[in-house]
Design a protein around this motif. Structure first.
Motif, short mmCIF file in Angstrom:
data_model
loop_
_atom_site.label_atom_id
_atom_site.label_comp_id
_atom_site.label_asym_id
_atom_site.label_seq_id
_atom_site.Cartn_x
_atom_site.Cartn_y
_atom_site.Cartn_z
N SER A 116 0.83 -1.21 0.00
CA SER A 116 0.00 0.00 0.00
C SER A 116 0.86 1.26 0.00
N ALA A 117 1.91 1.27 0.82
CA ALA A 117 2.80 2.43 0.88
C ALA A 117 3.53 2.62 -0.45
N THR A 118 3.98 1.54 -1.06
CA THR A 118 4.71 1.64 -2.33
C THR A 118 3.79 2.12 -3.45
N VAL A 119 2.57 1.61 -3.49
CA VAL A 119 1.61 2.07 -4.49
C VAL A 119 1.29 3.55 -4.24
N SER A 120 1.14 3.93 -2.97
CA SER A 120 0.89 5.34 -2.64
C SER A 120 2.06 6.21 -3.10
N GLU A 121 3.29 5.73 -2.87
CA GLU A 121 4.47 6.47 -3.34
C GLU A 121 4.44 6.64 -4.85
N ALA B 78 2.96 14.30 -8.40
CA ALA B 78 3.82 15.44 -8.07
C ALA B 78 4.81 15.73 -9.20
N LEU B 79 5.40 14.67 -9.76
CA LEU B 79 6.42 14.85 -10.79
C LEU B 79 5.84 15.27 -12.13
N TYR B 80 4.81 14.57 -12.58
CA TYR B 80 4.32 14.79 -13.94
C TYR B 80 3.25 15.86 -14.04
N VAL B 81 2.55 16.16 -12.94
CA VAL B 81 1.52 17.20 -12.98
C VAL B 81 2.06 18.52 -12.43
N PHE B 82 2.75 18.46 -11.28
CA PHE B 82 3.21 19.68 -10.63
C PHE B 82 4.70 19.95 -10.83
N ASP B 83 5.38 19.06 -11.55
CA ASP B 83 6.82 19.19 -11.83
C ASP B 83 7.64 19.36 -10.55
N GLU B 84 7.29 18.58 -9.53
CA GLU B 84 8.03 18.59 -8.26
C GLU B 84 8.37 17.15 -7.89
N ARG B 85 9.63 16.90 -7.64
CA ARG B 85 10.07 15.57 -7.23
C ARG B 85 10.11 15.53 -5.72
N LEU B 86 9.25 14.69 -5.11
CA LEU B 86 9.19 14.59 -3.65
C LEU B 86 10.31 13.73 -3.11
N TRP B 87 10.77 12.73 -3.87
CA TRP B 87 11.89 11.87 -3.50
C TRP B 87 12.45 11.27 -4.77
N HIS B 88 13.66 10.77 -4.70
CA HIS B 88 14.29 10.17 -5.86
C HIS B 88 15.12 8.98 -5.40
N TYR B 89 14.76 7.80 -5.86
CA TYR B 89 15.47 6.58 -5.49
C TYR B 89 16.47 6.15 -6.55
N GLY B 90 16.92 7.06 -7.37
CA GLY B 90 17.86 6.70 -8.42
C GLY B 90 17.12 6.19 -9.64
N ASN B 91 17.81 5.42 -10.44
CA ASN B 91 17.21 4.91 -11.67
C ASN B 91 16.65 3.51 -11.47
N ASN B 92 15.98 3.31 -10.38
CA ASN B 92 15.39 2.01 -10.09
C ASN B 92 14.13 1.79 -10.90
N LEU B 93 13.01 1.86 -10.27
CA LEU B 93 11.74 1.62 -10.94
C LEU B 93 11.01 2.94 -11.17
N SER B 94 10.32 3.02 -12.23
CA SER B 94 9.40 4.12 -12.45
C SER B 94 10.05 5.50 -12.29
N ASN B 95 11.15 5.73 -12.98
CA ASN B 95 11.84 7.02 -12.97
C ASN B 95 12.29 7.43 -11.56
N GLY B 96 12.65 6.46 -10.75
CA GLY B 96 13.14 6.76 -9.40
C GLY B 96 12.06 7.07 -8.39
N ILE B 97 10.80 6.88 -8.75
CA ILE B 97 9.70 7.20 -7.84
C ILE B 97 9.52 6.10 -6.80
N ILE B 98 9.75 4.86 -7.17
CA ILE B 98 9.67 3.75 -6.21
C ILE B 98 10.92 2.88 -6.37
N SER B 99 11.20 2.08 -5.34
CA SER B 99 12.29 1.12 -5.43
C SER B 99 11.97 -0.09 -4.56
N PHE B 100 12.52 -1.23 -4.94
CA PHE B 100 12.28 -2.45 -4.17
C PHE B 100 12.85 -2.34 -2.76
#
Length: 125
Positions: free
Chosen positions: A66-71, A78-100
């Motif tokens: 649930s937390a990962t889906v929420s992230e 935040a990134l694609y609508v408001f052009d603000e990156r709340l966190w960045h996990y590197g080049n993992n999954l989904s443009n750095g928005i989530i990571s395993f």
């Protein structure tokens, strides 16, 4: 309803404290209010599931998912609508928005929430 609001407020407050301490220790910017609200919602969901006597390991895994889906949802908006990156996990999954790795951290935090709730309910009734 009162219990859900209580779980939401306590979960959000504890997560805010963890987020501020983590970011201070590692020199990141302050905790974003959206992230704190999201974490409060996840903590509330985990506590409510615990009220229904779900197995702790299953509750923690579902809370982590649930937390990962929420992230993913909140981070993407935040990134694609408001052009603000709340966190960045590197080049993992989904443009750095989530990571395993951080999904597993969420699972561990959900275990902590479950056992803290059980401890508090047992000792302060």
């Amino acid at each position: 309803m009162k219990r859900t609001a209580f779980y939401f407020a306590i979960g959000g407050a504890w997560y805010f404290l963890l987020e501020v301490l983590f970011r201070a220790a590692f020199g990141h910017r302050g905790a974003h209010p959206v992230v704190v609200v999201m974490a409060g919602a996840v903590c509330a969901q985990v506590c409510i599931a615990d009220d229904h006597h779900m197995r702790p390991w299953l509750n923690a895994v579902l809370g982590g998912i649930s937390a990962t889906v929420s992230e993913l949802v909140v981070g993407s908006i935040a990134l694609y609508v408001f052009d603000e990156r709340l966190w960045h996990y590197g080049n993992n999954l989904s443009n750095g928005i989530i990571s395993f790795k951080w999904a597993m951290v969420w699972v561990c935090l959900c275990f902590v929430v479950i056992f803290l709730k059980k401890f508090i309910m047992k000792n302060w009734r």
